[in-house]
Enzyme design. Structure first.
Site, PDB file in Angstrom:
ATOM      1  N   ARG A  77     -17.231   0.930  -1.488  1.00 63.18           N
ATOM      2  CA  ARG A  77     -15.973   1.648  -1.713  1.00 63.18           C
ATOM      3  C   ARG A  77     -16.068   2.703  -2.825  1.00 63.18           C
ATOM      4  NH1 ARG A  77     -11.102  -2.425  -1.070  1.00 63.18           N
ATOM      5  NH2 ARG A  77     -10.002  -0.497  -0.580  1.00 63.18           N
TER       6      ARG A  77
ATOM      7  N   ARG B 169      -2.330 -11.364  -3.889  1.00 67.01           N
ATOM      8  CA  ARG B 169      -2.369  -9.928  -4.210  1.00 67.01           C
ATOM      9  C   ARG B 169      -1.454  -9.135  -3.289  1.00 67.01           C
ATOM     10  NH1 ARG B 169      -8.217  -7.464  -5.177  1.00 67.01           N
ATOM     11  NH2 ARG B 169      -6.791  -5.718  -5.304  1.00 67.01           N
TER      12      ARG B 169
ATOM     13  N   CYS C 113     -16.038  -4.065  -3.885  1.00 65.82           N
ATOM     14  CA  CYS C 113     -15.314  -5.326  -3.730  1.00 65.82           C
ATOM     15  C   CYS C 113     -15.959  -6.056  -2.558  1.00 65.82           C
ATOM     16  CB  CYS C 113     -13.830  -5.067  -3.473  1.00 65.82           C
ATOM     17  SG  CYS C 113     -13.533  -4.423  -1.842  1.00 65.82           S
TER      18      CYS C 113
ATOM     19  N   ASP D 202      -6.984  -3.268   8.362  1.00 69.21           N
ATOM     20  CA  ASP D 202      -6.344  -4.351   7.604  1.00 69.21           C
ATOM     21  C   ASP D 202      -5.782  -5.442   8.511  1.00 69.21           C
ATOM     22  OD1 ASP D 202      -4.977  -2.276   4.938  1.00 69.21           O
ATOM     23  OD2 ASP D 202      -6.990  -2.969   5.402  1.00 69.21           O
TER      24      ASP D 202
ATOM     25  N   ASN E  42       0.802  -1.232   0.000  1.00 67.47           N
ATOM     26  CA  ASN E  42       0.000   0.000   0.000  1.00 67.47           C
ATOM     27  C   ASN E  42       0.830   1.275   0.000  1.00 67.47           C
ATOM     28  OD1 ASN E  42      -2.235  -1.577  -0.152  1.00 67.47           O
ATOM     29  ND2 ASN E  42      -2.856  -1.313   1.979  1.00 67.47           N
TER      30      ASN E  42
HETATM   31  C1  EPZ Z   1      -6.829   1.945   1.595  1.00 68.22           C
HETATM   32  O1  EPZ Z   1      -8.001   1.728   0.833  1.00 68.22           O
HETATM   33  C2  EPZ Z   1      -6.067   0.627   1.579  1.00 68.22           C
HETATM   34  N1  EPZ Z   1      -5.702   0.294   0.204  1.00 68.22           N
HETATM   35  C3  EPZ Z   1      -6.939  -0.478   2.179  1.00 68.22           C
HETATM   36  O2  EPZ Z   1      -6.149  -1.669   2.225  1.00 68.22           O
HETATM   37  C4  EPZ Z   1      -7.291  -0.070   3.615  1.00 68.22           C
HETATM   38  O3  EPZ Z   1      -8.154  -1.052   4.166  1.00 68.22           O
HETATM   39  C5  EPZ Z   1      -8.001   1.293   3.607  1.00 68.22           C
HETATM   40  O4  EPZ Z   1      -7.167   2.264   2.951  1.00 68.22           O
HETATM   41  C6  EPZ Z   1      -8.306   1.799   5.007  1.00 68.22           C
HETATM   42  O5  EPZ Z   1      -7.117   1.900   5.737  1.00 68.22           O
HETATM   43  C7  EPZ Z   1      -4.634   0.916  -0.348  1.00 68.22           C
HETATM   44  O6  EPZ Z   1      -3.975   1.739   0.269  1.00 68.22           O
HETATM   45  C8  EPZ Z   1      -4.292   0.518  -1.751  1.00 68.22           C
HETATM   46  P1  EPZ Z   1     -10.365   4.605   2.157  1.00 68.22           P
HETATM   47  P2  EPZ Z   1      -8.910   2.992   0.372  1.00 68.22           P
HETATM   48  O7  EPZ Z   1     -10.589   5.484   0.984  1.00 68.22           O
HETATM   49  O8  EPZ Z   1      -8.085   4.186   0.183  1.00 68.22           O
HETATM   50  C9  EPZ Z   1     -15.041   5.329   2.271  1.00 68.22           C
HETATM   51  C10 EPZ Z   1      -5.677  -3.930   1.858  1.00 68.22           C
HETATM   52  O9  EPZ Z   1      -6.151  -4.931   2.417  1.00 68.22           O
HETATM   53  N2  EPZ Z   1     -14.837   6.212   1.112  1.00 68.22           N
HETATM   54  O10 EPZ Z   1      -9.470   5.074   3.249  1.00 68.22           O
HETATM   55  O11 EPZ Z   1      -9.769   2.520  -0.749  1.00 68.22           O
HETATM   56  C11 EPZ Z   1     -14.726   3.872   1.960  1.00 68.22           C
HETATM   57  O12 EPZ Z   1     -15.841   3.234   1.376  1.00 68.22           O
HETATM   58  C12 EPZ Z   1      -6.598  -2.803   1.447  1.00 68.22           C
HETATM   59  O13 EPZ Z   1      -4.452  -3.758   1.621  1.00 68.22           O
HETATM   60  C13 EPZ Z   1     -15.937   6.902   0.609  1.00 68.22           C
HETATM   61  O14 EPZ Z   1     -17.070   6.776   1.083  1.00 68.22           O
HETATM   62  O15 EPZ Z   1      -9.826   3.191   1.661  1.00 68.22           O
HETATM   63  C14 EPZ Z   1     -14.387   3.316   3.325  1.00 68.22           C
HETATM   64  O16 EPZ Z   1     -15.593   2.998   3.993  1.00 68.22           O
HETATM   65  C15 EPZ Z   1      -8.057  -3.151   1.684  1.00 68.22           C
HETATM   66  N3  EPZ Z   1     -15.758   7.735  -0.456  1.00 68.22           N
HETATM   67  C16 EPZ Z   1     -13.708   4.493   4.033  1.00 68.22           C
HETATM   68  O17 EPZ Z   1     -14.097   5.675   3.305  1.00 68.22           O
HETATM   69  C17 EPZ Z   1     -14.520   7.920  -1.025  1.00 68.22           C
HETATM   70  O18 EPZ Z   1     -14.405   8.709  -1.986  1.00 68.22           O
HETATM   71  C18 EPZ Z   1     -12.190   4.437   4.043  1.00 68.22           C
HETATM   72  O19 EPZ Z   1     -11.790   4.181   2.716  1.00 68.22           O
HETATM   73  C19 EPZ Z   1     -13.421   7.202  -0.494  1.00 68.22           C
HETATM   74  C20 EPZ Z   1     -13.599   6.364   0.582  1.00 68.22           C
END
Ligand code: EPZ
Length: 428
Positions: free
Chosen positions: A122, A405, A117, A313, A23
């Protein structure tokens, strides 16, 4: 398709190296789009998501050479296509990370909506709202984000309603080439976001508030950057997963190449359960971490939250560990609406778990018994591996492409710790 066969009940011992962080690598690969000179990244984990991202960048016209298993040289001077196609984006949501850099550099791009997913819908609404605030015209058509900023992006004050990791990273990269200053309020401060900012700062960009939830970036007024060679930070989630492998089998193991300050929420929770952890660090703060056997393992409570809180995570891995802890552990997931896909599979192994909305109650110590289980997402599958290590008998874990992955050389690392684990081919 492959599956993993694990014969449980073996104590672990020995030491392994922790790989570079998936990440952290993904946004850094995207950031190569901001560089006028080739960008060399080292300590890149050899995992499927990295290969997918490299394919995406090559599809845009970048030329990427793998100097060795964990080193890539990214030259984006030949990028001539700004459409990130569905077929690649659907495989990995983090592909959305090309949106900010492409728009900032080329002033237009089409990026497939990543779709949901297993762990949740997301959406990317916060990414899009922030880019609009920077002057982008955003349309959604036939599942694609059509983004335009004919005169480039302009600095703005961005306030994220919720903390978003890739949202913060996208906007940091968009702001890097923008005209004027961008202030991001309620930004994420995960180590992966910090490294992204540090490399931009090393390239001469003026960035304030690195590591805080308020980051200001003075854009380069459209000039491309010269990004310096960088080593990806160690993977704190991989490290946490292996700590849980030691903990669930109550075995002493040693991890090399971890950064103590990235692991505090995980190590403090393990100490609460009953494990002592010793560190020895070099002057670059890169440490060796020794997990010692626990006299007894006590139940615990977890509420997931953004860094520096307990990482979502690691939630599935600690749920597996909770099955071996005396008493009832309570695990509350606050970031994703469906991140309990591992519960049913853990119950198949014999776990005693009751669910109430986003709260799981796990009663231990419960003996687990090997059987067939199915992986559903990256971290859920690691929880199944951990459970299989302590379950009596043999477990077959199917759909392990989820594991591939994000975990480099998982079987060989576990085998070197004494686990009885084999990768086999599903019968046709
Ligand atoms: C990052 O995902 C990580 N992936 C995820 O790791 C990790 O679980 C997550 O951050 C939380 O720490 C990478 O860094 C590649 P978010 P991300 O945007 O950025 C909501 C793994 O296992 N949201 O911080 O996609 C979203 O639905 C993966 O390595 C919105 O509503 O997560 C979630 O409920 C899984 N609108 C929350 O915010 C948006 O525009 C946090 O999501 C963006 C997010």
């Amino acid at each position: 398709m492959d599956y993993l066969q694990i014969v449980g009940g073996k104590p672990l011992h020995g030491e392994i190296n922790i790989s570079g962080a998936k990440n952290a690598s993904l946004p850094l690969l995207a950031m190569s789009l901001l560089s006028k000179t080739p960008f060399k990244l080292t300590n890149v984990p050899h995992v499927a998501d990295i290969n997918t991202f490299i394919k995406l960048l090559e599809n845009l016209g970048a030329s990427i050479s793998r100097l060795d298993k964990n080193e890539v040289l990214l030259d984006t001077s030949s990028v001539n296509n700004t459409k990130a196609v569905y077929d690649i984006v659907r495989k990995m949501r983090a592909s959305i990370l090309v949106l900010g850099p492409l728009l900032s550099r080329f002033h237009h791009c089409e990026v497939s909506l990543p779709g949901g997913c297993a762990i949740g819908a997301r959406p990317v609404d916060m990414h899009l709202k922030a880019l609009s605030a920077m002057g982008a015209e955003i349309d959604i058509k036939s599942g694609y984000i059509l983004a335009k900023a004919p005169h480039g992006l302009k600095g703005a004050v961005i306030v994220f309603d919720k903390k978003t990791v890739t949202g913060s990273e996208n906007i940091i990269m968009a702001a890097a080439l923008a005209h004027g200053k961008t202030k991001i309020v309620n930004a994420c401060k995960e180590p992966e976001v910090v490294q992204l900012c540090q490399i931009l700062s090393d390239a001469g960009l003026e960035i304030e508030g690195i590591g805080t939830d308020e980051i200001s970036i003075t854009g380069s007024e459209g000039s491309l950057l010269s990004l310096k060679e960088s080593a990806v930070i160690p993977d704190r989630i991989e490290a946490g997963t292996y700590l849980c492998a030691g903990a669930i089998t109550n075995s002493p193991i040693t991890l090399h190449n971890v950064i103590e300050s990235h692991m505090e929420a995980i190590t403090v929770k393990l100490q609460e359960i009953g494990f002592d952890i010793n560190y020895s660090c070099d002057d670059d703060r890169v440490c060796t971490m020794k997990l010692l056997k626990a006299k007894n393992m006590k139940a615990f409570n977890i509420t997931t939250s953004e860094f520096p809180g307990f990482p979502t995570d690691m939630q599935a891995q600690f749920m597996a560990l909770a099955t071996q802890c005396e008493g009832t552990s309570v695990i509350r997931e606050t970031l994703f609406e469906n991140r309990f896909m591992h519960v049913n599979e853990l119950q198949r192994l014999g776990a005693n778990i009751s669910m109430n909305g986003n709260v799981a109650q796990v009663t231990g110590k419960t003996p687990l018994f090997g059987t067939d289980v199915m992986a559903t997402d990256l971290r859920a599958s690691s929880a199944l591996v951990l459970s299989a290590l302590v379950a009596k008998g043999t477990s077959d874990i199917h759909r392990i492409y989820h594991l591939d992955r994000g975990y480099e050389d998982l079987e060989s690392k576990l085998r070197s710790l004494g686990a009885d684990i084999k990768r086999l081919k599903e019968q046709a």
